[in-house]
Design an enzyme around this catalytic site. Structure first.
Site, PDB file in Angstrom:
ATOM      1  N   GLU A   1      35.269  22.175  57.344  1.00  0.00           N
ATOM      2  CA  GLU A   1      35.788  21.300  56.183  1.00  0.00           C
ATOM      3  C   GLU A   1      36.281  20.238  56.725  1.00  0.00           C
ATOM      4  O   GLU A   1      37.268  20.374  57.640  1.00  0.00           O
ATOM      5  CB  GLU A   1      36.808  22.380  55.667  1.00  0.00           C
ATOM      6  CG  GLU A   1      36.130  23.435  54.730  1.00  0.00           C
ATOM      7  CD  GLU A   1      37.429  24.202  53.910  1.00  0.00           C
ATOM      8  OE1 GLU A   1      38.561  24.151  54.185  1.00  0.00           O
ATOM      9  OE2 GLU A   1      36.843  25.320  53.101  1.00  0.00           O
TER      10      GLU A   1
ATOM     11  N   ASP B   1      48.845  21.261  50.723  1.00  0.00           N
ATOM     12  CA  ASP B   1      49.144  21.064  52.239  1.00  0.00           C
ATOM     13  C   ASP B   1      50.303  20.994  52.800  1.00  0.00           C
ATOM     14  O   ASP B   1      51.394  20.505  52.284  1.00  0.00           O
ATOM     15  CB  ASP B   1      48.497  19.585  52.719  1.00  0.00           C
ATOM     16  CG  ASP B   1      47.050  19.457  52.337  1.00  0.00           C
ATOM     17  OD1 ASP B   1      46.177  20.483  52.324  1.00  0.00           O
ATOM     18  OD2 ASP B   1      46.579  18.282  51.735  1.00  0.00           O
TER      19      ASP B   1
ATOM     20  N   TYR C   1      36.570  29.896  47.906  1.00  0.00           N
ATOM     21  CA  TYR C   1      37.755  29.889  48.956  1.00  0.00           C
ATOM     22  C   TYR C   1      39.021  30.553  48.299  1.00  0.00           C
ATOM     23  O   TYR C   1      39.542  30.197  47.368  1.00  0.00           O
ATOM     24  CB  TYR C   1      38.113  28.464  49.022  1.00  0.00           C
ATOM     25  CG  TYR C   1      39.235  28.166  50.202  1.00  0.00           C
ATOM     26  CD1 TYR C   1      40.238  28.768  50.550  1.00  0.00           C
ATOM     27  CD2 TYR C   1      38.974  27.023  51.029  1.00  0.00           C
ATOM     28  CE1 TYR C   1      41.190  28.755  51.290  1.00  0.00           C
ATOM     29  CE2 TYR C   1      39.871  26.699  51.850  1.00  0.00           C
ATOM     30  CZ  TYR C   1      41.196  27.424  52.251  1.00  0.00           C
ATOM     31  OH  TYR C   1      42.237  27.254  53.229  1.00  0.00           O
TER      32      TYR C   1
END
Length: 267
Positions: A51, A62, A177
């Site tokens: 990724e 993040d 995911y």
């Protein structure tokens, strides 16, 4: 329809009784000249899919380590065009390892969706994960990716209802995911039992491989997750390792750490 590198790799893993290892790095960190070498190091250390994070100034998911990495990359002029060029360079020597671009909608919208899909296909990208494209707003984009032979990857979370899971996986291809915890990347409170309870719920609605990320930090946690999921995603820990050792030692340190995790998963 021909199968993608991602689909092929997961088929190979199933035949060998192995689980997938998906490392994440931010393109351009610690510097643009390091990225392609880092990608090759990850592949050599046992990565099945890489990724590659597209730097963006206003991330949502993040944690601090990945934010610092993307800020370093942005300061050095790395954006979506540079990421695509890095994949193209990587492909000159590696036609096997799958590459997923992971990022946010804004750079793609600015680039132009159709132009992005065309360019991503041309340079050898295999999948695209856009954190802030919910499926109901990206049906056309997902169709465009599939038409070009690219896999649209989507996120599921601990709060995803069964109805939501069903709606999301309808658009997905390659793998899904699963974000293992409520919060940002790099949090340390991984609950493997909770992951183990959620995976069968997701499996009711899709045959796609399920990768689990957020909170995986070492061989032990990777192995525990690999026992219940199809793949392990690890990013923050790799970036922290690079920060600790510095740019000159980044490749060796990341390669060693990922090889340890691969060994732990395969044991």
């Amino acid at each position: 329809m021909t199968s993608s590198r991602i689909e092929d790799r997961f088929k190979q893993l199933r035949l060998k009784g192995k689980k997938g290892l998906i490392p994440y790095i931010a393109a351009g960190d610690p510097s643009p000249s390091h990225t392609v070498g880092l990608m090759h190091t990850l592949a050599a250390a046992g990565a099945d899919v890489i990724e590659l994070g597209v730097p963006f100034s206003d991330p949502m998911a993040d944690g601090p380590a990945i934010q610092r990495a993307t800020e370093r990359a942005i300061r050095q002029g790395v954006g979506l065009r540079q990421c695509l060029a890095m994949v193209e360079s990587f492909r000159q020597d590696d036609q096997m390892t799958a590459v997923v671009l992971m990022g946010y909608a804004n750079p793609i919208e600015r680039f132009g969706r159709q132009a992005f899909v065309s360019q991503a296909k041309s340079v050898g990208v295999d999948g695209v994960l856009v954190v802030d494209y919910p499926p109901e707003e990206s049906t056309e984009f997902a169709q465009d990716l599939k038409a070009a032979g690219l896999d649209p990857i989507f996120l599921l979370s601990p709060t995803s209802t069964e109805l939501r899971i069903r709606d999301i996986v309808r658009h997905a291809q390659g793998y899904v995911y699963y974000v293992s915890l409520k919060g940002i990347t790099g949090a340390a409170n991984l609950d493997v039992d909770a992951v183990a309870a959620k995976i069968p719920v997701i499996r009711q609605y899709t045959d796609l491989p399920i990768g689990v990320g957020f909170g995986i930090r070492d061989a032990q946690s990777a192995r525990a997750v690999a026992e219940v999921a199809d793949a392990v995603v690890i990013g923050t820990r790799l970036i922290q390792e690079m920060e600790q050792v510095g740019a000159d030692q980044a490749q060796a340190a990341v390669g060693s750490l990922l090889a340890d995790i691969r060994k732990g998963m395969d044991a």
